[in-house]
Design a protein around this motif. Structure first.
Motif, PDB file in Angstrom:
ATOM      1  N   ALA A 150      54.746 103.013 -56.606  1.00  0.00           N
ATOM      2  CA  ALA A 150      55.235 101.974 -55.743  1.00  0.00           C
ATOM      3  C   ALA A 150      55.170 102.367 -54.263  1.00  0.00           C
ATOM      4  O   ALA A 150      55.047 103.351 -53.782  1.00  0.00           O
ATOM      5  N   GLY A 151      54.803 101.359 -53.556  1.00  0.00           N
ATOM      6  CA  GLY A 151      54.476 101.425 -52.084  1.00  0.00           C
ATOM      7  C   GLY A 151      53.256 101.744 -51.639  1.00  0.00           C
ATOM      8  O   GLY A 151      52.663 101.733 -50.718  1.00  0.00           O
ATOM      9  N   GLU A 276      58.255 107.870 -51.622  1.00  0.00           N
ATOM     10  CA  GLU A 276      58.513 106.736 -52.338  1.00  0.00           C
ATOM     11  C   GLU A 276      59.432 105.894 -51.831  1.00  0.00           C
ATOM     12  O   GLU A 276      60.661 106.289 -51.317  1.00  0.00           O
ATOM     13  N   ASP A 277      59.810 104.656 -52.415  1.00  0.00           N
ATOM     14  CA  ASP A 277      61.005 103.880 -52.194  1.00  0.00           C
ATOM     15  C   ASP A 277      61.600 103.393 -53.638  1.00  0.00           C
ATOM     16  O   ASP A 277      61.321 102.764 -54.291  1.00  0.00           O
ATOM     17  N   ALA A 279      64.362 102.147 -53.819  1.00  0.00           N
ATOM     18  CA  ALA A 279      64.914 100.762 -53.950  1.00  0.00           C
ATOM     19  C   ALA A 279      63.923  99.647 -54.352  1.00  0.00           C
ATOM     20  O   ALA A 279      64.276  98.669 -55.159  1.00  0.00           O
ATOM     21  N   GLU A 280      62.605  99.924 -54.180  1.00  0.00           N
ATOM     22  CA  GLU A 280      61.529  98.950 -54.532  1.00  0.00           C
ATOM     23  C   GLU A 280      61.397  99.027 -56.144  1.00  0.00           C
ATOM     24  O   GLU A 280      61.241  97.862 -56.638  1.00  0.00           O
ATOM     25  N   SER A 281      61.497 100.235 -56.487  1.00  0.00           N
ATOM     26  CA  SER A 281      61.516 100.480 -58.004  1.00  0.00           C
ATOM     27  C   SER A 281      62.710  99.988 -58.990  1.00  0.00           C
ATOM     28  O   SER A 281      62.630  99.714 -60.174  1.00  0.00           O
ATOM     29  N   ALA A 283      65.037  97.422 -58.058  1.00  0.00           N
ATOM     30  CA  ALA A 283      65.676  96.431 -57.435  1.00  0.00           C
ATOM     31  C   ALA A 283      66.711  95.751 -58.031  1.00  0.00           C
ATOM     32  O   ALA A 283      67.421  95.075 -57.168  1.00  0.00           O
ATOM     33  N   GLU A 286      69.611  97.836 -57.082  1.00  0.00           N
ATOM     34  CA  GLU A 286      70.095  98.018 -55.620  1.00  0.00           C
ATOM     35  C   GLU A 286      70.519  96.618 -55.424  1.00  0.00           C
ATOM     36  O   GLU A 286      71.665  96.632 -54.322  1.00  0.00           O
TER      37      GLU A 286
END
Length: 366
Positions: A150-151, A276-277, A279-281, A283, A286
């Motif tokens: 991710a990212g 790493e994020d 929150a993106e993985s 979602a 979150e």
């Protein structure tokens, strides 16, 4: 197809990145090549799909036994998938003289107590996260791989192999992975017809890396896509369906479709880098967390926790939430280590400049 395009080169003089064009201009006697293998003893590069040669690298890129002060960080050295400039003639006198800037890279935290990063593959378009539909099937491990991807700007695809095995429940696995919000495909890695499901990501000029645990079927899938038995494969243990690391190094291989695929050894440890994020993985979690009564809710025993309520209603997998919390802690810890490392490097640069200034004042500029 030109020799270079067969190994992933897709630029013309008009579309070349300015930084790449500047390096080519600075090395008029050099030409592009791609890192296709990386060993402890050095690199092997290719200028065509059917010829791979060893290449001597710059001294600062040589892999050292210790992380000495002033040594170039591992993630700044060439890795499989990187484009480099070489001089000399193959096969005996090739020299790498420059590393072209990457447009993408998949990294992980290197094993050990000291903070380092390790590049798994560079200049890739897609990552196939490979997991077998056998005793080694583990959605939590897949989530960890996807967090690393991710990212990065790279398209992840979950590839569930061994769909032909007795007892393999492809539909249940696909259902369990519905929250990942990425393509999930179940294939028989030994069947060319089944492997055609991956064709949308295998167009000419594309580069793909396979990641997953030993025994997941990465090398088997590579052989099927290649059409010949090039990569060594082996049986897995019956107790846990784990393999025995038949793949010992990363290797980039040109496919008949014009795409390039990078097979990798199974990774026992998948440490985050701190970049790493989470929150993106995650979602979905979150989004629920925003409905919690407390902004700093830890999703443990706090009243009014929307995440825990969703678990209790059966709308959210409790193991997925536990993995989210675990990975969040790991990423936070790695981020602190990364910040400390960057601060130390900045301080070292300041001290170095101050030392040079004092020497210049005392002895004059040389």
């Amino acid at each position: 197809m030109t020799p270079l395009s067969a190994i992933g080169w897709r630029w013309t003089p008009q579309t070349l990145e300015p930084a790449w064009a500047a390096l080519l201009a600075a090395h008029p006697a050099a030409r592009p090549a791609r890192i296709v293998e990386q060993h402890r003893s050095g690199y092997r590069v290719a200028e065509t799909a059917d010829a791979v040669h060893p290449a001597e690298s710059l001294p600062e890129w040589q892999r050292a036994g210790s992380y000495r002060k002033g040594e170039i960080a591992p993630e700044a050295r060439p890795a499989v998938g990187d484009w480099v400039l070489v001089e000399g003639e193959a096969p005996k006198s090739l020299r790498i003289v420059a590393l072209l800037p990457r447009f993408s890279a998949i990294k992980r935290g290197a094993a050990g107590e000291h903070y380092r990063q390790q590049v798994i593959a560079a200049n890739i378009d897609s990552v196939f996260v490979v997991c077998g539909l056998d005793a080694d099937f583990n959605p939590r491990r897949i989530e960890r791989y996807l967090l690393l991807v991710a990212g990065s700007g790279v398209q992840p695809v979950v590839v569930l192999t061994k769909s032909d095995k007795d007892g393999a429940d492809s539909e249940a696995a696909l259902h369990d992975l519905r929250a990942l919000d990425v393509p999930v495909l179940a294939v028989n890695a030994k069947d060319p017809a089944s492997a055609t499901l991956l064709q949308p990501w295998l167009d000419a000029g594309r580069s793909i890396v396979l990641v997953g645990s030993s025994g997941a079927g990465k090398s088997t899938l590579t052989n099927t896509l290649l059409g010949i038995e090039k990569m060594k494969t082996g049986a897995v243990r019956e107790s846990d369906a784990r393999g025995r690391h038949t793949t010992t190094h990363r290797a980039l291989i040109a496919l008949p479709s014009g795409a390039c695929i990078i097979d990798t050894p199974g990774m026992r440890e998948l440490k985050p880098t701190g970049e790493e994020d989470v929150a993106e993985s995650f979602a979905d979690i979150e989004a629920l967390a925003e409905q919690c009564r407390f902004r700093d809710c830890k999703h443990a025993k706090e009243p009014g926790c929307a995440v825990r309520a969703a678990v209790e209603r059966g709308e959210l997998d409790g193991e997925r939430v536990a993995n989210f919390l675990k990975l969040s802690d790991e990423v936070a810890g790695a981020a602190n280590q990364l910040a400390s490392r960057l601060a130390q490097k900045a301080e070292a640069r300041v001290q170095g400049k101050a030392l040079h200034k004092r020497l210049d004042e005392k002895y004059g500029k040389r």
